[in-house]
Design a protein around this motif. Sequence first.
Motif, PDB file in Angstrom:
ATOM      1  N   VAL A 142      -5.327   6.067   7.718  1.00  0.00           N
ATOM      2  CA  VAL A 142      -6.067   4.960   7.105  1.00  0.00           C
ATOM      3  C   VAL A 142      -5.238   3.685   7.169  1.00  0.00           C
ATOM      4  O   VAL A 142      -5.759   2.604   7.463  1.00  0.00           O
ATOM      5  N   GLU A 143      -3.945   3.812   6.914  1.00  0.00           N
ATOM      6  CA  GLU A 143      -3.050   2.644   6.945  1.00  0.00           C
ATOM      7  C   GLU A 143      -3.023   2.020   8.337  1.00  0.00           C
ATOM      8  O   GLU A 143      -3.084   0.789   8.479  1.00  0.00           O
ATOM      9  N   LEU A 158      -8.914  -4.006  -0.096  1.00  0.00           N
ATOM     10  CA  LEU A 158      -7.761  -3.105  -0.088  1.00  0.00           C
ATOM     11  C   LEU A 158      -7.532  -2.483  -1.463  1.00  0.00           C
ATOM     12  O   LEU A 158      -7.095  -1.336  -1.560  1.00  0.00           O
ATOM     13  N   ARG A 178       0.820  -1.205   0.000  1.00  0.00           N
ATOM     14  CA  ARG A 178       0.000   0.000   0.000  1.00  0.00           C
ATOM     15  C   ARG A 178       0.860   1.265   0.000  1.00  0.00           C
ATOM     16  O   ARG A 178       0.503   2.260  -0.624  1.00  0.00           O
ATOM     17  N   VAL A 223     -10.196  -9.688   1.411  1.00  0.00           N
ATOM     18  CA  VAL A 223      -9.475  -8.512   1.905  1.00  0.00           C
ATOM     19  C   VAL A 223      -8.657  -7.875   0.783  1.00  0.00           C
ATOM     20  O   VAL A 223      -8.515  -6.649   0.728  1.00  0.00           O
ATOM     21  N   MET A 238      -7.127  -3.615  11.750  1.00  0.00           N
ATOM     22  CA  MET A 238      -8.252  -4.452  11.350  1.00  0.00           C
ATOM     23  C   MET A 238      -7.818  -5.886  11.044  1.00  0.00           C
ATOM     24  O   MET A 238      -8.545  -6.837  11.341  1.00  0.00           O
ATOM     25  N   ILE A 239      -6.647  -6.040  10.424  1.00  0.00           N
ATOM     26  CA  ILE A 239      -6.257  -7.385   9.965  1.00  0.00           C
ATOM     27  C   ILE A 239      -5.153  -8.038  10.786  1.00  0.00           C
ATOM     28  O   ILE A 239      -4.908  -9.230  10.646  1.00  0.00           O
ATOM     29  N   LEU A 297      -6.337   0.163   8.919  1.00  0.00           N
ATOM     30  CA  LEU A 297      -6.376  -1.108   8.198  1.00  0.00           C
ATOM     31  C   LEU A 297      -5.470  -2.143   8.856  1.00  0.00           C
ATOM     32  O   LEU A 297      -5.818  -3.331   8.945  1.00  0.00           O
ATOM     33  N   ARG A 298      -4.319  -1.694   9.320  1.00  0.00           N
ATOM     34  CA  ARG A 298      -3.380  -2.607   9.973  1.00  0.00           C
ATOM     35  C   ARG A 298      -4.023  -3.230  11.212  1.00  0.00           C
ATOM     36  O   ARG A 298      -3.917  -4.442  11.447  1.00  0.00           O
ATOM     37  N   ILE A 341     -10.003   0.317  -1.688  1.00  0.00           N
ATOM     38  CA  ILE A 341      -9.598   1.438  -0.835  1.00  0.00           C
ATOM     39  C   ILE A 341      -8.449   2.204  -1.481  1.00  0.00           C
ATOM     40  O   ILE A 341      -8.428   3.443  -1.473  1.00  0.00           O
ATOM     41  N   SER A 342      -7.495   1.489  -2.063  1.00  0.00           N
ATOM     42  CA  SER A 342      -6.357   2.149  -2.719  1.00  0.00           C
ATOM     43  C   SER A 342      -6.835   3.050  -3.844  1.00  0.00           C
ATOM     44  O   SER A 342      -6.347   4.176  -4.009  1.00  0.00           O
TER      45      SER A 342
END
Length: 241
Positions: A230-231, A198, A94, A194, A237-238, A234-235, A201-202
């Motif tokens: 945002v990064e 992603l 990303r 996912v 989240m997963i 997301l980090r 989102i990108s």
Amino acid sequence: MPIKSRKEREKEQRRKDIIDAAESLFFKKGYDNVSMNDIAKEVELSKATIYLYFENKEELFFAIVLRGTRILNAMIREAVAAAEKGIDKVAAFRVAYHKFTKDYPDYIHIYNYFQSGRFDMENIVNREYAEEISKDVRLYSIVHNADFQLLPPVSEYTREIMSLRKERFDIMRDSLKIGIIDGTVRPDVDPVEVSILLSAISKSMSEVPPDHIRILESRGINSEKYFMDVENLLRHMIMNK
């Protein structure tokens, strides 16, 4: 590797000159505001000569989209290969994509236009899908109740763009799989789902509306901080905690 003849080298250089001229015009004016006459004038060749190299303006545009796509994939490959843990590979992907949007804004704009619905992407995807699931034309016709031969051909440029698109998807999916194996990504995460999320989102991150940018700036959040926020979200989240 065989040495190319002078004629082959001249042909390659002329093709490059045509692409360079078209790229400059598309970057400045956009796809719909540029004609083949404009490109011929820019490169100082006859329109008939350009048609010896490119079937139409669309194919020429795809050749430029391919240029940017090759750069993007090279940046992603290098960044992901340098990271060790799965979660870090996802982040590296990303970050590389974000760096591409900053370093090559014109290429990301035309790539987004390529995917905007302006072109017949359904045919491109259907053709690629048809060739992937079977090399047997009769089987495709039976399964889809359609004549494979009636599908319009996909240009070499479009074919490679789609191949590189698939490569990016595979890199992200495999990075998530590695993360699940090494314990840095949650085991209940579906790598395919996912990866699609992603990817979406990108794309949206590269097309933030101007009014939203102003709202963020009014809160002291510039584009880099927004990306990092945002990064981090997301980090979390997963990641496997």
